[in-house]
Design an enzyme around this catalytic site. Structure first.
Site, PDB file in Angstrom:
ATOM      1  N   ALA A  89       8.974   3.626  -3.164  1.00 28.73           N
ATOM      2  CA  ALA A  89       8.747   4.882  -3.878  1.00 28.73           C
ATOM      3  C   ALA A  89       9.376   4.943  -5.269  1.00 28.73           C
ATOM      4  O   ALA A  89       8.680   5.236  -6.246  1.00 28.73           O
ATOM      5  CB  ALA A  89       9.219   6.059  -3.011  1.00 28.73           C
ATOM      6  N   ARG A 105      -1.847   4.956  -4.492  1.00 28.57           N
ATOM      7  CA  ARG A 105      -1.310   5.103  -3.134  1.00 28.57           C
ATOM      8  C   ARG A 105      -0.967   6.580  -2.955  1.00 28.57           C
ATOM      9  O   ARG A 105      -0.245   7.154  -3.775  1.00 28.57           O
ATOM     10  CB  ARG A 105      -0.082   4.223  -2.907  1.00 28.57           C
ATOM     11  CG  ARG A 105      -0.397   2.734  -2.933  1.00 28.57           C
ATOM     12  CD  ARG A 105       0.756   1.892  -2.436  1.00 28.57           C
ATOM     13  NE  ARG A 105       0.964   2.085  -0.997  1.00 28.57           N
ATOM     14  CZ  ARG A 105       2.057   1.654  -0.355  1.00 28.57           C
ATOM     15  NH1 ARG A 105       3.020   1.046  -1.029  1.00 28.57           N
ATOM     16  NH2 ARG A 105       2.180   1.842   0.934  1.00 28.57           N
ATOM     17  N   ASP A 129       9.376   7.999   1.232  1.00 30.97           N
ATOM     18  CA  ASP A 129       8.301   7.967   0.249  1.00 30.97           C
ATOM     19  C   ASP A 129       7.888   9.368  -0.192  1.00 30.97           C
ATOM     20  O   ASP A 129       7.342   9.537  -1.276  1.00 30.97           O
ATOM     21  CB  ASP A 129       7.099   7.227   0.822  1.00 30.97           C
ATOM     22  CG  ASP A 129       7.338   5.734   0.859  1.00 30.97           C
ATOM     23  OD1 ASP A 129       6.848   5.038  -0.044  1.00 30.97           O
ATOM     24  OD2 ASP A 129       8.024   5.268   1.782  1.00 30.97           O
ATOM     25  N   ASN A 140       8.322   8.191   5.835  1.00 32.40           N
ATOM     26  CA  ASN A 140       8.846   6.856   5.540  1.00 32.40           C
ATOM     27  C   ASN A 140       8.008   5.844   6.303  1.00 32.40           C
ATOM     28  O   ASN A 140       7.108   6.200   7.064  1.00 32.40           O
ATOM     29  CB  ASN A 140      10.323   6.753   5.937  1.00 32.40           C
ATOM     30  CG  ASN A 140      10.980   5.497   5.370  1.00 32.40           C
ATOM     31  OD1 ASN A 140      10.850   5.191   4.182  1.00 32.40           O
ATOM     32  ND2 ASN A 140      11.670   4.751   6.218  1.00 32.40           N
TER      33      ASN A 140
END
Length: 378
Positions: free
Chosen positions: A66, A98, A253, A263
């Protein structure tokens, strides 16, 4: 486009891995990335000369994590501006590469805003491109500083929760210098404990489906001479039952406004195990990972990865050689989410560069974000 140049890692093993850098060769500026899909067997660099090449690098996980995605996204906007591509189009493609990691869009928007403001003010494309690059470099530097501060806050929290020392820490996925402009998030805390002589053992989940723990976290632990042991994700329960885990440290993230944490898939079961066994479950992430516009965990878009990542095994050294080795019957359907979501009641604390939130509540997170904005403005 992205070109590959192999760099041997056999002759030198620096603890700080140059995962991303901006270069300006005579033929024009480029963004150079360490290709994380080739680790741990090869240290290979990707040279991105246009935004499309960077988008593909992000989607293929050549660059990932991230915080680093935020840095890469900002540099991608600068690359578009400097090389004369349509900046708004490039920014949209980068931000959407993403969907789960909020930092990517944050970095893109920051460089994009700097470009827009400079262009509106001066009308000069060169000045606007320079402004976008300056913004990207600022994002990069700030992430490095945030990493150091998170490590300090996280180590202090570990020492408070586990005053006896000799920490045995379980981590999931990869959260070290490969995901950051500095030394990472959760891994940076474990590394700080190691340097202070207070890390007894780092338990490394292999992290299915992409083995980012086995390939990447073990790689970083070995480079830093840490005492570590790799385990399959399904073996974590046995470790807890044997009393071998003192704390769980993971990155994130996206953190929703209510404190729900997205995550790498497999994090949620660890949180359940940790709660049952009375072990702290600690999330380490920069404030930019907190998304006040995502109200709760159910609102987090979870990226779905291709099924072949589960039904096939591909060795890094033969990547691109025509597919992986099947480990399931042909035609097997695979459920392959990249992330799962842990509810706030299972999170002991969220560690950021601005401090620690515990217990994790929407009010505490909102206060932390407001404080962070004040610090940034001042």
């Amino acid at each position: 486009m992205a070109d590959q140049d192999a760099r041997s890692g056999e002759d030198k093993r620096p603890t700080e891995i140059p995962v991303l850098r901006w270069e300006e060769p005579p033929e024009g500026p480029v963004l150079v990335l360490l290709d994380q899909t080739r680790l741990p067997t090869e240290e290979v660099e990707l040279v991105c000369t246009d935004p499309a090449g960077l988008v593909e690098a992000i989607r293929s996980l050549a660059v990932r994590g991230a915080p680093l995605l935020g840095v890469a996204g900002a540099y991608g906007v600068a690359l578009a501006a400097v090389r004369g591509f349509e900046v708004e189009e490039a920014a949209a493609a980068l931000a959407g590469a993403r969907p789960t990691a909020v930092n990517l869009a944050v970095g893109v928007r920051r460089a994009q805003a700097a470009h827009q403001e400079a262009l509106a003010r001066s009308g000069d494309a060169g000045q606007a491109a320079s402004a976008a690059l300056a913004a990207a470099r600022a994002v990069h530097e700030e992430d490095a500083r945030a990493s150091a501060r998170m490590a300090a806050h996280g180590l202090a929290l570990l020492d408070e929760l586990l005053p006896a020392g000799g920490h045995r820490v379980l981590t999931h996925c990869n959260s070290g210098s490969l995901v950051s402009g500095g030394e990472g998030t959760a891994f940076a805390v474990a590394l700080a404990a190691h340097r202070e002589g207070r890390l007894r053992r780092l338990w490394v989940d292999e992290t299915r489906p992409l083995l980012q723990g086995a390939r990447l976290t073990a790689y970083e632990a070995a480079r830093n001479d840490m005492a570590y042991t790799l385990l399959t994700d399904s073996a974590a329960g046995s470790l807890f039952a044997a009393g071998e885990v003192d704390a769980v440290l993971v990155g994130a993230d996206r953190i929703a406004a209510d404190g729900s944490v997205a995550n790498k898939v497999g994090s949620y079961p660890l949180a359940v195990l940790a709660r049952y066994h009375h072990v702290p479950f600690i999330v380490v992430a920069p404030v930019t990972t907190v998304d006040p516009h995502t109200p709760d965990g159910a609102s987090i878009e979870v990226e779905q990865r291709p099924g072949y990542e589960v039904t096939e095994v591909t060795a890094p050294q033969v990547a691109g050689a025509g597919g992986g080795i099947p480990v399931a019957p042909l035609g097997t359907q695979a459920f392959n989410p990249a992330f799962d979501v842990t509810p706030p009641e299972l999170v002991t604390a969220i560690v950021t560069e601005e401090g620690v939130v515990s217990p994790v509540t929407s009010e505490a997170l909102a206060e932390l974000c407001a404080r962070s904005r004040q610090v940034t403005i001042s």
